[in-house]
Design an enzyme around this catalytic site. Structure first.
Site, short mmCIF file in Angstrom:
data_model
loop_
_atom_site.label_atom_id
_atom_site.label_comp_id
_atom_site.label_asym_id
_atom_site.label_seq_id
_atom_site.Cartn_x
_atom_site.Cartn_y
_atom_site.Cartn_z
N ASP A 235 0.86 -0.96 -0.06
CA ASP A 235 -0.01 0.00 0.11
C ASP A 235 0.83 1.36 0.04
OD1 ASP A 235 -2.15 1.71 0.19
OD2 ASP A 235 -2.58 1.20 2.25
N GLU A 269 -2.89 10.36 -0.41
CA GLU A 269 -3.98 9.70 -0.47
C GLU A 269 -4.38 9.13 0.85
OE1 GLU A 269 -6.46 5.96 -0.77
OE2 GLU A 269 -4.47 6.24 0.33
N HIS A 373 -0.51 -0.13 6.56
CA HIS A 373 -0.47 0.92 7.61
C HIS A 373 0.21 0.62 8.62
CE1 HIS A 373 -4.68 2.31 5.43
NE2 HIS A 373 -3.52 2.43 5.11
#
Ligand code: BES
Ligand code: ZN
Length: 573
Positions: A235, A269, A373
């Site tokens: 990510d 983002e 994350h």
């Protein structure tokens, strides 16, 4: 600006595992109270009700409006933490709702048109360009780009390393563009933070005002913000690396689209789609005509029963159907549909502006990579390989080649054989076949492939040992840089000890035969069309050669497998 990141209000004890950190983001605080407007997946209205009831058992929640599976709610800011936690627990969504600055903004979010503003007809009729682009995609390059991007301590939108990551991507893309005058790379400065978005533009030849966008986000996030360790390998280094490889193929093959193609690396983002929202606002203000958008956010973690998942919310149904046809026609990947339940990535910024967007995703939503994350979002979680991301690179190449159409420069190719006509010398079971019967989904270009096997049984079981060769015409002009690539579909027995079902590619030169590629039953096969890695032909520079593809079952047993198919044999200069 319309959206704030809700999960960011979570601090310390309130943090939700696998969701993002807090520092540096100023949208709200844990003490905030008072009525606000949010949108949330309509399937989560009961969850919102329950989170509210935890504080105020008598309270009832009535949606202001529900449209396209999304509900607009008035919700008290003091309940955001409870809602985030419950959304995570029940729906596995990080925050799972979007906060809007006003009632009107909330209404706008619901009102996003379902269809393209200007009707666009989707067609699949540019296979030569797409196949040539796909032939240049290298898994190894995607892997090293993910490594390079993950090496930044973090790519947080406010950190020094986050700004450096933007420069790094811009430098890479500029190097790929070389001296092409129809290709530019610019960095877009955003008002409130240092990380710049990067936009590569390949100007369209005949329809330059119609823009096709392929995007991914460059930033990463983890608890601790600017000082965090946030490799963000999946990510979304995976998305940036996938796009970078598509760009590589476009540049190496001299791709010239009819429509303008823009490759976008979005900043910020992770803190509410901020970079993409600013770009979309700017494009709207300038009246730019974007006809289609593909977002690649997380492409490399394989954890579901199908390969590519099309998110049905905040995306365009017509374009999604087109993307599914592209997957079938070109990638050899399987696909399904799912939804995020909220505007989970930059496609939502475009969708809310009425622009057709698609979001092909790596897993079902519920199976998403649990390490995102966190400092644990590394390539290791994807077993240190990029097999999955390559499927998305193929899809990206197909999306550009079929939505922006255009041509490639074939002058760098010395030899290309798509087996649409006869011309090779064959023995044994080798023959020209319509590939879609035994080796679906007819991925070879356009309608024929060579097949060692029987069209009636789709296997090579004749009751006896079977073998055969197919040999190319003479190829001249080989250089020290020449490579061979080919597409193959190989489905044979798997054994541990003895070698059966041997396949080989050799070069025949002046009566000598040199094996340059081989596989046996000791290497598991996959019933899929795959692209070989490039095989160097440097040893044959200056020589006249023939290529020979050979199959030998060795034994008469266990031959009820599809066998071997070959298509798109390409030798470069
Ligand atoms: N890559 C994620 C989105 C995602 C995560 C999609 C898991 C599907 C499964 C993205 O970078 C992200 O974290 N988005 C935020 C929302 C956004 C509005 C800040 C999220 O999911 O909380
Ligand atoms: Zn992401």
């Amino acid at each position: 600006m319309r959206q704030w990141l809700i999960a960011t209000i979570l601090g310390g004890a309130g943090a939700v595992a696998g969701c993002m950190g807090t520092e540096d983001i100023t949208s709200t605080s844990a003490e905030e109270r008072g009525p606000r407007f949010i949108t949330i997946g309509a399937d989560a209205i009961a969850t919102a009700q329950d989170a509210l009831a935890a504080r105020d058992p008598g309270a009832t929640l009535t949606p202001i409006a529900v449209k396209n599976g999304i509900a607009l709610l008035e919700y008290d800011a003091q309940d955001f933490v409870a809602l985030s936690e419950l959304m995570h627990e029940r729906h596995h969504r990080c925050s799972g709702f979007i906060r809007h600055g006003s009632f009107d903004d909330g209404q706008d979010a619901l009102a996003a048109p379902e269809r393209p503003v200007a009707a666009l007809t989707y067609s699949i009729d540019n296979p030569l360009t797409v196949n040539v682009l796909m032939s240049e995609l290298r898994s190894s390059a995607i892997l090293s780009m993910i490594e390079d991007l993950s090496a930044f301590k973090n790519r947080f939108y406010r950190s020094t390393t986050g700004a450096q990551a933007s420069d790094f991507i811009a430098t890479r893309w500029r190097a790929l563009a070389g001296n092409r005058t129809d290709v530019t790379v610019e960095q877009v400065t955003h008002p409130d933070f240092t990380q710049k978005s990067v936009i590569m533009t390949i100007r369209g030849t005949t329809l330059p005002n119609e823009i096709v966008v392929l995007g991914a986000h460059m930033d990463s996030i983890a608890a601790g913000g600017s000082s965090s360790t946030a490799p963000g390998a999946d990510d979304d280094a995976s998305g940036i690396a996938t796009l970078t490889e598509v760009v590589h193929a476009m540049m190496v093959k001299g791709y010239k689209p009819q429509r303008t193609v823009q490759i976008m690396g979005y900043a910020a983002e992770e803190v509410g789609l901020v970079g993409s929202q600013l770009i979309v606002d700017d494009y709207k203000a300038k009246g730019k005509n974007v006809v289609g958008v593909m977002q690649l956010d997380m492409t490399n973690f394989h954890n579901s029963d199908r390969d590519i998942w099309l998110m049905t919310d905040f995306t365009n149904p017509g374009q999604n159907t087109f993307v599914e046809s592209l997957i079938d026609r070109y990638t050899g990947a399987t696909h399904g549909r799912d939804s995020c339940g909220y505007g989970c990535s930059d496609h939502a910024s475009w969708h809310e502006a009425g622009i057709p967007a698609s979001m092909p995703f790596e897993t079902r939503f519920d199976d998403f990579n649990p390490e995102i994350h966190t400092p644990g979002d590394t390539l290791e979680v994807s077993d240190n390989n990029t097999d999955h991301a390559v499927k998305f690179a193929r899809l990206g190449a197909a999306f550009a080649g079929e939505l922006a159409k255009g041509t490639v420069d074939l002058s760098k190719e010395l030899f290309r054989e798509d087996f649409e006509t006869a011309g090779w010398t064959n023995t044994g079971l080798w023959h020209r076949a319509t590939s879609s019967r035994c080796g679906p989904p007819g991925f070879s270009s356009p309608t024929h492939a060579m097949y060692f096997g029987s069209d009636t049984t789709c296997n090579f079981d004749t009751g006896a040992r079977v073998s055969g060769t197919m040999t190319s015409p003479t190829i001249t002009g080989i250089t020290a840089a020449s490579t061979l690539r080919f597409r193959f579909y190989r489905d044979v027995q798997k054994t541990e000890i003895s070698s059966n079902d041997v396949v080989k590619v050799s070069v025949i030169e002046n009566g000598n035969r040199t094996v340059i590629f081989s596989r046996t039953s000791k290497t598991a096969s996959q019933p899929r069309w795959l692209m070989s890695d490039p095989v160097s032909l440097a040893a044959f520079a200056g020589k006249s050669i023939q290529l020979r593809f050979e199959f030998d079952s060795i034994t008469q047993n266990n031959n009820q497998f599809t066998g071997w198919m070959i298509d798109d044999v390409v030798v470069t200069r």
